[in-house]
Write a protein that holds these residues in place. Structure first.
Motif, PDB file in Angstrom:
ATOM      1  N   ILE A   1       0.756  -1.057   0.043  1.00 61.05           N
ATOM      2  CA  ILE A   1      -0.046  -0.171   0.021  1.00 61.05           C
ATOM      3  C   ILE A   1       0.969   1.136  -0.086  1.00 61.05           C
ATOM      4  O   ILE A   1       1.864   1.377   0.830  1.00 61.05           O
ATOM      5  CB  ILE A   1      -0.994  -0.020   1.223  1.00 61.05           C
ATOM      6  N   ASN A   2       0.611   2.076  -1.054  1.00 66.12           N
ATOM      7  CA  ASN A   2       1.160   3.371  -0.892  1.00 66.12           C
ATOM      8  C   ASN A   2       0.412   4.457  -0.720  1.00 66.12           C
ATOM      9  O   ASN A   2      -0.872   4.544  -1.171  1.00 66.12           O
ATOM     10  CB  ASN A   2       1.661   3.639  -2.472  1.00 66.12           C
TER      11      ASN A   2
ATOM     12  N   ALA B   1       9.656  -0.011   4.717  1.00 68.35           N
ATOM     13  CA  ALA B   1       8.890   0.831   4.116  1.00 68.35           C
ATOM     14  C   ALA B   1      10.006   1.880   3.269  1.00 68.35           C
ATOM     15  O   ALA B   1      11.082   2.033   3.754  1.00 68.35           O
ATOM     16  CB  ALA B   1       7.867   1.622   4.578  1.00 68.35           C
TER      17      ALA B   1
ATOM     18  N   TYR C   1       4.670   7.354   1.044  1.00 70.18           N
ATOM     19  CA  TYR C   1       4.819   6.220   1.981  1.00 70.18           C
ATOM     20  C   TYR C   1       4.711   5.079   0.820  1.00 70.18           C
ATOM     21  O   TYR C   1       3.724   4.829   0.448  1.00 70.18           O
ATOM     22  CB  TYR C   1       3.776   6.342   3.105  1.00 70.18           C
TER      23      TYR C   1
ATOM     24  N   ARG D   1       4.760   1.036   1.836  1.00 71.58           N
ATOM     25  CA  ARG D   1       4.909  -0.181   2.505  1.00 71.58           C
ATOM     26  C   ARG D   1       5.648  -1.158   1.508  1.00 71.58           C
ATOM     27  O   ARG D   1       5.030  -1.564   0.388  1.00 71.58           O
ATOM     28  CB  ARG D   1       3.730  -0.502   3.020  1.00 71.58           C
TER      29      ARG D   1
ATOM     30  N   LYS E   1      -5.112  -2.630   7.275  1.00 71.96           N
ATOM     31  CA  LYS E   1      -3.931  -2.762   6.562  1.00 71.96           C
ATOM     32  C   LYS E   1      -4.145  -1.079   6.010  1.00 71.96           C
ATOM     33  O   LYS E   1      -2.934  -0.369   6.035  1.00 71.96           O
ATOM     34  CB  LYS E   1      -3.608  -3.614   5.735  1.00 71.96           C
TER      35      LYS E   1
ATOM     36  N   ALA F   1      -1.803   2.125   7.201  1.00 72.58           N
ATOM     37  CA  ALA F   1      -0.985   2.810   6.090  1.00 72.58           C
ATOM     38  C   ALA F   1      -1.109   4.347   6.329  1.00 72.58           C
ATOM     39  O   ALA F   1      -0.256   5.203   6.270  1.00 72.58           O
ATOM     40  CB  ALA F   1      -1.138   2.202   4.731  1.00 72.58           C
TER      41      ALA F   1
ATOM     42  N   GLU G   1       0.513   5.548   9.487  1.00 71.74           N
ATOM     43  CA  GLU G   1       2.128   5.654   9.498  1.00 71.74           C
ATOM     44  C   GLU G   1       2.508   6.865   8.451  1.00 71.74           C
ATOM     45  O   GLU G   1       3.556   7.671   8.834  1.00 71.74           O
ATOM     46  CB  GLU G   1       2.610   4.482   8.948  1.00 71.74           C
TER      47      GLU G   1
END
Length: 193
Positions: free
Chosen positions: A6-7, A61, A76, A78, A89, A93, A96
């Motif tokens: 995941i971005n 990450a 970001y 991951r 999840k 994401a 974070e």
């Protein structure tokens, strides 16, 4: 469907001043302050047009001040597999990414010249084996993403649209919100269980 890689890209405000050398200073400090094996290195791609800017590489990450499509934002990315439900999840994401955005906004090296906007975010899955960039995949992921965004934005309205309809492109959803929530407010909303 087991969502992985995941971005999240959180765009900077129009008045932000991006100085790549200052980001290198921040990333160097993060490497010094972290446990020895957390961060591996940084890479400077600031010489490339509309590229990844400056990238901090860690085991879990990658983080960068990304300039893809000539739009700066914190990306970001991951890298490793996460266990659990897709919604959790996705929520994690965002948490974070927003935590790192807050650290950047407070970083002395950036001289209070970088701020992030919560009203426009790019959500991506960086794995073509998991997600194709198709209308059907958009609907499937939208059903997992929407409850997280409802928690994140509270009563504010938001819309979701495919970032590109070109099926050769990586899967991405553009999130647009009607209000200009601070990153700290969005983070607080997500941390309420």
């Amino acid at each position: 469907m087991d969502l992985q890689q995941i971005n999240i890209k959180v765009f900077v405000t129009a008045d932000s001043n991006i100085n790549y050398q200052n980001f290198i200073k921040v990333f160097n400090r993060w490497m010094e302050e972290a446990d020895q094996d957390d961060y591996l290195n940084y890479a400077d791609y600031s010489h490339t047009s509309a590229g990844p800017g400056v990238l901090l590489i860690s085991k879990r990450a990658n983080y960068s001040i990304d300039n893809a499509m000539n739009r700066h934002g914190f990306l970001y990315n991951r890298k490793h597999k996460l266990e659990g439900e897709n919604r959790e999840k996705i929520r994690q994401a965002f948490v974070e990414a927003f935590n790192k955005c807050q650290r950047l906004e407070k970083a002395e090296e950036l001289e209070n010249e970088v701020h992030f906007r919560g009203d426009e975010i790019l959500f991506m899955i960086n794995n073509r084996n998991i997600t194709s960039n198709s209308p059907e995949m958009f609907e499937a992921i939208k059903s997992e993403l929407t409850p997280v965004l409802e928690q994140m934005y509270g009563s504010s309205e938001f819309t979701l649209e495919r970032a590109s309809e070109d099926e050769r492109e990586r899967f991405a959803i553009r999130i647009s919100a009607s209000s200009h929530n601070e990153i700290s407010e969005l983070l607080t909303n997500l941390e309420i269980q």
